[in-house]
Write a protein that holds these residues in place. Structure first.
Motif, PDB file in Angstrom:
ATOM      1  N   MET A  27       1.195  -0.833  -0.398  1.00 53.08           N
ATOM      2  CA  MET A  27       0.147  -0.290   0.077  1.00 53.08           C
ATOM      3  C   MET A  27       0.713   1.070   0.170  1.00 53.08           C
ATOM      4  O   MET A  27       1.871   1.013   0.577  1.00 53.08           O
ATOM      5  CB  MET A  27      -0.815  -0.117   1.025  1.00 53.08           C
ATOM      6  CG  MET A  27      -2.482  -1.077   1.550  1.00 53.08           C
ATOM      7  SD  MET A  27      -2.636  -1.218   2.904  1.00 53.08           S
ATOM      8  CE  MET A  27      -4.013   0.097   2.103  1.00 53.08           C
ATOM      9  N   ILE A  28       0.346   2.473  -0.475  1.00 55.63           N
ATOM     10  CA  ILE A  28       1.528   3.711  -0.849  1.00 55.63           C
ATOM     11  C   ILE A  28      -0.004   4.535  -0.493  1.00 55.63           C
ATOM     12  O   ILE A  28      -0.396   4.345  -0.042  1.00 55.63           O
ATOM     13  CB  ILE A  28       1.573   3.454  -2.435  1.00 55.63           C
ATOM     14  CG1 ILE A  28       0.291   3.343  -3.084  1.00 55.63           C
ATOM     15  CG2 ILE A  28       2.396   2.754  -2.532  1.00 55.63           C
ATOM     16  CD1 ILE A  28       0.668   4.453  -4.988  1.00 55.63           C
ATOM     17  N   ASN A  41       2.006  10.135  -2.469  1.00 56.51           N
ATOM     18  CA  ASN A  41       3.261  10.302  -2.573  1.00 56.51           C
ATOM     19  C   ASN A  41       3.507   9.452  -2.932  1.00 56.51           C
ATOM     20  O   ASN A  41       4.738   9.646  -3.764  1.00 56.51           O
ATOM     21  CB  ASN A  41       3.967  11.604  -1.943  1.00 56.51           C
ATOM     22  CG  ASN A  41       3.064  12.577  -1.163  1.00 56.51           C
ATOM     23  OD1 ASN A  41       2.936  13.533  -1.970  1.00 56.51           O
ATOM     24  ND2 ASN A  41       3.764  12.562   0.135  1.00 56.51           N
ATOM     25  N   ASN A  42       3.085   8.241  -3.805  1.00 54.96           N
ATOM     26  CA  ASN A  42       3.248   6.995  -4.544  1.00 54.96           C
ATOM     27  C   ASN A  42       4.419   6.694  -3.186  1.00 54.96           C
ATOM     28  O   ASN A  42       5.054   6.062  -3.958  1.00 54.96           O
ATOM     29  CB  ASN A  42       3.518   6.889  -5.688  1.00 54.96           C
ATOM     30  CG  ASN A  42       2.360   7.943  -6.400  1.00 54.96           C
ATOM     31  OD1 ASN A  42       1.341   7.669  -6.324  1.00 54.96           O
ATOM     32  ND2 ASN A  42       2.303   8.337  -7.093  1.00 54.96           N
ATOM     33  N   ASN A  43       4.612   6.735  -1.859  1.00 54.66           N
ATOM     34  CA  ASN A  43       5.459   6.392  -1.338  1.00 54.66           C
ATOM     35  C   ASN A  43       4.859   5.198  -0.278  1.00 54.66           C
ATOM     36  O   ASN A  43       4.078   5.328  -0.152  1.00 54.66           O
ATOM     37  CB  ASN A  43       6.493   7.335  -0.202  1.00 54.66           C
ATOM     38  CG  ASN A  43       7.034   8.587  -1.212  1.00 54.66           C
ATOM     39  OD1 ASN A  43       7.716   7.875  -2.405  1.00 54.66           O
ATOM     40  ND2 ASN A  43       6.954   9.181  -0.535  1.00 54.66           N
ATOM     41  N   PRO A  63       4.912   1.396   8.798  1.00 50.33           N
ATOM     42  CA  PRO A  63       5.052  -0.025   8.453  1.00 50.33           C
ATOM     43  C   PRO A  63       4.543  -0.328   7.443  1.00 50.33           C
ATOM     44  O   PRO A  63       3.439  -0.656   6.551  1.00 50.33           O
ATOM     45  CB  PRO A  63       5.309  -1.436   9.263  1.00 50.33           C
ATOM     46  CG  PRO A  63       3.632  -0.453  10.639  1.00 50.33           C
ATOM     47  CD  PRO A  63       4.237   0.477   9.794  1.00 50.33           C
ATOM     48  N   LEU A  64       4.755  -2.042   6.680  1.00 46.42           N
ATOM     49  CA  LEU A  64       4.531  -2.585   5.189  1.00 46.42           C
ATOM     50  C   LEU A  64       3.493  -3.043   5.301  1.00 46.42           C
ATOM     51  O   LEU A  64       3.446  -3.718   6.350  1.00 46.42           O
ATOM     52  CB  LEU A  64       5.785  -2.670   4.550  1.00 46.42           C
ATOM     53  CG  LEU A  64       7.625  -2.362   3.966  1.00 46.42           C
ATOM     54  CD1 LEU A  64       8.219  -3.319   2.867  1.00 46.42           C
ATOM     55  CD2 LEU A  64       7.036  -0.709   3.281  1.00 46.42           C
TER      56      LEU A  64
END
Length: 297
Positions: free
Chosen positions: A62-63, A66-68, A72-73
């Motif tokens: 998931m981003i 800002n497409n970051n 945590p992942l």
């Protein structure tokens, strides 16, 4: 609504190599209010997990806006779906192939169970108006090998057998096509791996050549710097020598001027003496003339 929010959801994950399935609980994202699965939970259940597949599609992290990737992942919750976990020991293409084989096996098993559960229907066929005999045919006949039966003289039975043979031939052709597709995919994956290895080798060689070139340039720069420093030292020595020579020349010029002044003074004194001598000679000549012209009585 409170019951739904309090209910603990879980996501099913499967290792396509070992077919191990683990249910991992979800957590609620406080920002979106949606259930998610944290990546560290997945790694805790599958130690060497590196990616997640949904069929043949890669499940991305998931981003944010800002497409970051959100830390945590995490990945989104996929209800009613078993996600495949790609391990570090296999490639993504191999994981997709195992997932497709497993899915195809499940569908084939389901079709076989459906065919087994179907009832056998009967149909009545009379050869003529006086013949009241019944011929019973199954509505669905299990798959058999074409070599395991022989054609009879009954045309209806022969048609059924030919239908079975045609279906099996089509199924075999489809399986062969799928096998060829899988074989082509494996070949493409191997070619891609070879290309990646080749590119990595080229990159390594290019890096080594670039490093060697940088070392050569650095050595040449150091050599040029040393030569330039040497030339600068020689130039400085020449300048010092020239300065010393200039000082000597100035000293010589000063000495020459001093000597010229002394010579000029000596010449002036000599001229003065000459004038005095000329005056004395003139006086003597005058006296001599007077004595000669006017003798003493």
């Amino acid at each position: 609504m409170n019951n739904d929010s309090s209910k603990q959801l879980s996501q099913a994950f499967r290792n396509p190599s070992t077919l191990k399935v683990a249910n991992i609980p979800t957590v609620i994202d406080l920002k979106t209010g949606r259930p998610i699965i944290l990546w560290r939970y997945i790694q805790a259940a599958f130690e060497k997990a590196k990616a997640i597949l949904n069929g043949d599609s890669l499940v991305s992290f998931m981003i944010d806006e800002n497409n970051n990737e959100v830390i945590p992942l995490r990945i989104a919750y996929h209800p009613g779906i078993v996600l495949d976990v790609i391990m570090e020991t296999i490639s993504i293409g191999e994981a997709v192939r195992l997932s497709q084989i497993h899915s195809a096996g499940k569908e084939e098993s389901k079709d076989h169970d459906d065919r087994s559960n179907q009832t056998v229907s009967t149909s009545t066929i009379a050869d003529n108006k006086n013949d009241q005999s019944l011929i019973i045919y199954p509505k669905t006949i299990p798959e058999v090998s074409p070599s395991s039966f022989m054609l009879t003289h009954n045309p209806l039975h022969n048609d059924s057998l030919l239908t079975i043979m045609s279906g099996q031939a089509i199924m075999k052709q489809s399986m062969d096509q799928n096998f060829e597709l899988l074989k082509d995919e494996v070949t493409k994956n191997k070619e891609l791996q070879h290309q990646i290895v080749h590119l990595q080798e080229l990159q390594q060689q290019t890096g080594q050549q670039l490093l060697k070139k940088q070392e050569e340039i650095l050595q040449a720069h150091q050599h040029n710097s040393q030569e330039l420093l040497k030339k600068q030292n020689e130039l400085q020595q020449l300048q010092e020598k020239q300065q010393h020579t200039s000082q000597e020349l100035l000293r010589k010029q000063e000495e020459l001027l001093t000597k010229q002044k002394e010579m000029k003074q000596m010449q002036q004194r000599a001229l003065d003496r000459l004038v005095n001598l000329q005056t004395s000679v003139q006086a003597v000549l005058t006296q001599t003339y007077e004595l000669h012209e006017y003798p003493i009585p």
